[in-house]
Write a protein that holds these residues in place. Structure first.
Motif, PDB file in Angstrom:
ATOM      1  N   LYS A   7      19.367   2.922  -6.840  1.00 44.34           N
ATOM      2  CA  LYS A   7      19.060   4.069  -5.993  1.00 44.34           C
ATOM      3  C   LYS A   7      19.613   5.319  -6.666  1.00 44.34           C
ATOM      4  CE  LYS A   7      20.376   7.209  -2.787  1.00 44.34           C
ATOM      5  NZ  LYS A   7      21.568   8.074  -2.639  1.00 44.34           N
ATOM      6  N   PHE A   8      18.800   6.365  -6.735  1.00 51.86           N
ATOM      7  CA  PHE A   8      19.264   7.622  -7.319  1.00 51.86           C
ATOM      8  C   PHE A   8      19.306   8.703  -6.241  1.00 51.86           C
ATOM      9  CE2 PHE A   8      17.832   5.186 -10.917  1.00 51.86           C
ATOM     10  CZ  PHE A   8      18.791   5.469 -11.885  1.00 51.86           C
ATOM     11  N   GLY A   9      20.436   9.371  -6.126  1.00 53.03           N
ATOM     12  CA  GLY A   9      20.623  10.405  -5.107  1.00 53.03           C
ATOM     13  C   GLY A   9      19.956  11.720  -5.487  1.00 53.03           C
ATOM     14  N   GLY A  10      20.057  12.678  -4.584  1.00 59.09           N
ATOM     15  CA  GLY A  10      19.366  13.958  -4.733  1.00 59.09           C
ATOM     16  C   GLY A  10      19.732  14.737  -5.988  1.00 59.09           C
ATOM     17  N   THR A  11      21.020  14.802  -6.321  1.00 62.19           N
ATOM     18  CA  THR A  11      21.389  15.577  -7.512  1.00 62.19           C
ATOM     19  C   THR A  11      20.934  14.848  -8.777  1.00 62.19           C
ATOM     20  OG1 THR A  11      23.573  14.612  -7.263  1.00 62.19           O
ATOM     21  CG2 THR A  11      23.359  16.918  -6.665  1.00 62.19           C
ATOM     22  N   SER A  12      20.785  13.532  -8.693  1.00 55.22           N
ATOM     23  CA  SER A  12      20.322  12.762  -9.856  1.00 55.22           C
ATOM     24  C   SER A  12      18.834  12.965 -10.122  1.00 55.22           C
ATOM     25  CB  SER A  12      20.570  11.267  -9.636  1.00 55.22           C
ATOM     26  OG  SER A  12      21.927  11.018  -9.391  1.00 55.22           O
ATOM     27  N   LEU A  13      18.139  13.601  -9.164  1.00 52.82           N
ATOM     28  CA  LEU A  13      16.692  13.807  -9.323  1.00 52.82           C
ATOM     29  C   LEU A  13      16.316  15.248  -8.970  1.00 52.82           C
ATOM     30  CD1 LEU A  13      15.557  10.451  -7.685  1.00 52.82           C
ATOM     31  CD2 LEU A  13      15.129  11.096 -10.054  1.00 52.82           C
ATOM     32  N   ALA A  14      17.208  16.191  -9.310  1.00 48.05           N
ATOM     33  CA  ALA A  14      16.996  17.571  -8.871  1.00 48.05           C
ATOM     34  C   ALA A  14      16.198  18.401  -9.865  1.00 48.05           C
ATOM     35  CB  ALA A  14      18.356  18.227  -8.607  1.00 48.05           C
ATOM     36  N   SER A  15      16.056  17.931 -11.100  1.00 43.89           N
ATOM     37  CA  SER A  15      15.381  18.732 -12.127  1.00 43.89           C
ATOM     38  C   SER A  15      14.735  17.817 -13.162  1.00 43.89           C
ATOM     39  CB  SER A  15      16.421  19.605 -12.844  1.00 43.89           C
ATOM     40  OG  SER A  15      17.342  18.757 -13.511  1.00 43.89           O
ATOM     41  N   PRO A  37      14.347   6.398  -4.933  1.00 42.51           N
ATOM     42  CA  PRO A  37      14.754   7.784  -5.139  1.00 42.51           C
ATOM     43  C   PRO A  37      15.000   8.549  -3.832  1.00 42.51           C
ATOM     44  CG  PRO A  37      12.372   7.624  -5.317  1.00 42.51           C
ATOM     45  CD  PRO A  37      12.873   6.248  -4.921  1.00 42.51           C
ATOM     46  N   SER A  38      15.897   9.536  -3.905  1.00 43.91           N
ATOM     47  CA  SER A  38      16.047  10.536  -2.832  1.00 43.91           C
ATOM     48  C   SER A  38      15.141  11.711  -3.158  1.00 43.91           C
ATOM     49  CB  SER A  38      17.481  11.063  -2.788  1.00 43.91           C
ATOM     50  OG  SER A  38      18.343  10.120  -2.259  1.00 43.91           O
ATOM     51  N   ALA A  39      15.153  12.703  -2.278  1.00 45.00           N
ATOM     52  CA  ALA A  39      14.429  13.951  -2.529  1.00 45.00           C
ATOM     53  C   ALA A  39      15.259  14.813  -3.485  1.00 45.00           C
ATOM     54  CB  ALA A  39      14.226  14.673  -1.208  1.00 45.00           C
ATOM     55  N   PRO A  40      14.629  15.756  -4.198  1.00 44.86           N
ATOM     56  CA  PRO A  40      15.418  16.613  -5.098  1.00 44.86           C
ATOM     57  C   PRO A  40      16.548  17.326  -4.342  1.00 44.86           C
ATOM     58  CG  PRO A  40      13.065  16.911  -5.478  1.00 44.86           C
ATOM     59  CD  PRO A  40      13.196  16.078  -4.247  1.00 44.86           C
ATOM     60  N   GLY A  41      17.761  17.196  -4.859  1.00 47.54           N
ATOM     61  CA  GLY A  41      18.925  17.814  -4.218  1.00 47.54           C
ATOM     62  C   GLY A  41      19.258  19.153  -4.850  1.00 47.54           C
ATOM     63  N   THR A 207      24.902   8.423  -8.467  1.00 43.70           N
ATOM     64  CA  THR A 207      25.132   9.710  -7.816  1.00 43.70           C
ATOM     65  C   THR A 207      25.739  10.701  -8.802  1.00 43.70           C
ATOM     66  OG1 THR A 207      26.189  10.716  -5.882  1.00 43.70           O
ATOM     67  CG2 THR A 207      27.324   8.810  -6.820  1.00 43.70           C
ATOM     68  N   ASP A 208      26.498  11.690  -8.302  1.00 45.48           N
ATOM     69  CA  ASP A 208      27.021  12.722  -9.207  1.00 45.48           C
ATOM     70  C   ASP A 208      28.531  12.610  -9.395  1.00 45.48           C
ATOM     71  OD1 ASP A 208      27.701  13.469  -6.652  1.00 45.48           O
ATOM     72  OD2 ASP A 208      27.172  15.579  -6.885  1.00 45.48           O
ATOM     73  N   VAL A 209      29.114  11.488  -8.986  1.00 42.56           N
ATOM     74  CA  VAL A 209      30.545  11.252  -9.236  1.00 42.56           C
ATOM     75  C   VAL A 209      30.703   9.846  -9.825  1.00 42.56           C
ATOM     76  CG1 VAL A 209      31.674  12.818  -7.583  1.00 42.56           C
ATOM     77  CG2 VAL A 209      30.767  10.640  -6.767  1.00 42.56           C
ATOM     78  N   SER A 210      31.792   9.650 -10.583  1.00 44.84           N
ATOM     79  CA  SER A 210      31.966   8.363 -11.274  1.00 44.84           C
ATOM     80  C   SER A 210      32.603   7.318 -10.371  1.00 44.84           C
ATOM     81  CB  SER A 210      32.810   8.547 -12.527  1.00 44.84           C
ATOM     82  OG  SER A 210      32.051   9.234 -13.481  1.00 44.84           O
ATOM     83  N   GLY A 211      32.100   7.219  -9.152  1.00 43.32           N
ATOM     84  CA  GLY A 211      32.612   6.218  -8.230  1.00 43.32           C
ATOM     85  C   GLY A 211      33.229   6.841  -7.005  1.00 43.32           C
ATOM     86  N   ILE A 212      33.883   5.995  -6.238  1.00 44.57           N
ATOM     87  CA  ILE A 212      34.527   6.473  -5.016  1.00 44.57           C
ATOM     88  C   ILE A 212      35.952   6.855  -5.370  1.00 44.57           C
ATOM     89  CG2 ILE A 212      35.224   5.834  -2.681  1.00 44.57           C
ATOM     90  CD1 ILE A 212      32.842   3.802  -2.828  1.00 44.57           C
ATOM     91  N   TYR A 213      36.339   8.015  -4.958  1.00 43.56           N
ATOM     92  CA  TYR A 213      37.697   8.475  -5.212  1.00 43.56           C
ATOM     93  C   TYR A 213      38.574   8.164  -4.011  1.00 43.56           C
ATOM     94  CZ  TYR A 213      35.443  11.278  -8.853  1.00 43.56           C
ATOM     95  OH  TYR A 213      34.719  11.695  -9.920  1.00 43.56           O
ATOM     96  N   MET A 214      39.882   8.205  -4.261  1.00 43.37           N
ATOM     97  CA  MET A 214      40.811   7.935  -3.160  1.00 43.37           C
ATOM     98  C   MET A 214      40.718   8.983  -2.060  1.00 43.37           C
ATOM     99  SD  MET A 214      44.303   6.317  -4.517  1.00 43.37           S
ATOM    100  CE  MET A 214      44.992   6.348  -2.876  1.00 43.37           C
TER     101      MET A 214
END
Ligand code: ADP
Ligand code: ASP
Ligand code: MG
Length: 438
Positions: A7-15, A37-41, A207-214
């Protein structure tokens, strides 16, 4: 490794540039066969997500106002991707169809869903794989709840004919054929449903981060990344406000034990976070796995002498909420007092009625209402075995001068929830984080 759903999030498919990265990621692993896919973020901070533009279109249409200027901004988002990719694909014809159907099919869900629909068509054309409309495989019942059994069977049947496919996220259809969306961020749920139905070996969520942060990276700069987290911990964190993954995306894959891997489209070499049922014999990385929270709750505290011996008191209290169609988050109680924690938006326009009914039916000695309350959850699978965690947490907050209005502990004992004032939110997250990380 077997089949993967990605699954690719909005920022991953924005351009167009983002689309290229996505194609590279998919082509690097032949197991990445089903793409959601998500919609363009957003492309930059002040940008507007296509989904938000579509909701604006809906508002304009339903108020009888012109919507051309908003629709043109949407059109520009898609056409610039097609041009940037030098793709020979007639997205304009699909855009024109959506433009024309908006006034006659005027529901917010239909409007919003077109973001994923159009992006799905585009991505399928770019990857050269079939497009499967989510309206034909994701089903809701007449009450608007997901029909898991029907959905699972439909995805299985449909995808049996397609070794690879693009299935747009976020929406499905009602029994009458109308389009219905999940709540915001719901493409994560579509990805989980597809992963379950095709019995994937892995559900990758890019997504646009390298995983889940604390903790939320918008509050803590460069927070520690979580390499492994259990479904239960993530469910608590996601529900509490860590919106990196939709909270309802966990259940469909958890039940069948499919791991989720959160990955960064901009840094595909990073391993990301792996979400699993338990980390085997491995220890948790720290006493606390993560911290998350949300603002804008209301606490209603009801006091009445000898409440504890009055039978049916809580039942009558909760029946008032039921009548008003309000769900509550927590209900901590003392001997002669009980508090309800309810989100501000659930109570909108109903608070006076609720208080009036409480006064009339329960005859309390005192009812107090506190607005602008934030809830913060501190979650960790080791917390139940470890002494002194609560003491560290409360000391950290006291040292920062933060007044705790409420304490609740999840029955799983891996979650301590505190209620504080909205204005103390960021500082409280920082204090708890520092108490356990530094
Ligand atoms: P996508 O469009 O890919 O679905 P989202 O915006 O829904 O992405 O989720 C990713 C965002 O979640 C990150 O950019 C980050 O700002 C936010 N976020 C909030 N809490 C956390 C957390 N604990 N760890 C990582 N990201 C978080
Ligand atoms: N595009 C939808 C939203 O913005 C769904 C998603 O991104 O998951 O909420
Ligand atoms: Mg999301």
């Amino acid at each position: 490794m077997g089949l993967k759903v990605v699954k690719f999030g909005g920022t991953s498919l924005a351009s167009a540039e983002a689309f290229r990265k996505v194609k590279n990621i998919i082509e690097q692993d032949p197991n990445r066969r089903y793409v959601v896919p998500s919609a363009p973020g957003k492309r930059f901070n002040d940008d507007t997500k296509v989904t938000d533009l579509l909701y604006q279109c809906y508002e304009a249409v339903s108020n009888g106002q012109p919507y051309d200027h908003i629709f043109n901004a949407i059109k520009e988002r898609y056409t610039s991707i097609v041009t940037g990719l030098e793709l020979d694909y007639d997205i304009v014809c699909h855009l024109d169809h959506v433009y024309k159907t908006l006034p006659s099919t005027v529901t917010p869900d239909y409007a919003a869903s077109r973001g994923e629909y159009l992006n799905g068509l585009l991505l399928a054309a770019y990857l050269g794989v079939p497009f499967v409309d989510a309206a034909n495989v994701i089903f809701f019942n007449a009450q608007g709840q997901l029909d898991m059994a029907k959905t699972e069977a439909a995805i299985k049947e449909k995808l049996a004919d397609y070794p690879r496919a693009v299935i747009p996220g976020f929406y499905g259809s009602l029994p009458n054929g109308e389009i219905k969306t999940f709540s915001r961020g719901g493409s994560d749920i579509t990805g989980a449903l597809v992963a379950r139905a095709v019995n994937a070996a892995m559900y990758e969520n890019w997504t646009d981060v390298s995983g889940i942060y604390m903790a939320d990276p918008r509050i803590i700069s460069q927070p520690k990344e979580i390499s492994h987290i259990t479904y239960s911990e993530l469910r608590e964190l996601a529900y509490a406000g860590a919106n990196v993954l939709h909270e309802d995306a966990i259940y469909p894959v958890r039940q069948v034990g499919i791991p989720i891997n959160i990955r960064n489209t901009n840094r595909p070499e990073d391993p990301g976070t792996l979400i699993i049922s338990s980390n085997g014999n491995g220890e948790a990385e720290s006493d606390v796995t993560g911290i998350a929270g949300r603002k804008d709750f209301v606490i209603i505290t009801i006091e009445k002498a000898l409440m504890h011996s009055e039978t049916g008191f809580v039942r009558r209290l909760l029946s008032i909420l039921e009548e008003e169609d309000i769900s509550f988050e927590h209900m901590p109680s003392g001997i002669d007092s009980v508090s309800l924690v309810i989100s501000e938006c659930q109570l909108k326009g109903k608070l006076e009625t609720v208080i009036a009914k409480i006064d009339k039916r329960l005859e309390p000695d005192k009812v107090e209402v506190f607005h602008e309350i934030a809830l913060i959850a501190t979650v960790g699978r080791r917390m139940v075995y470890k002494k002194g965690i609560a003491a560290r947490l409360f000391t950290a907050l006291a040292e920062s001068g933060i007044n705790i209005r409420l304490i609740a502990q999840g029955s799983s004992e891996m979650n301590i929830i505190i209620g504080i004032e909205n204005k103390d939110f960021d500082q409280a997250v920082k204090s708890i984080y520092n108490a356990f990380v530094n």
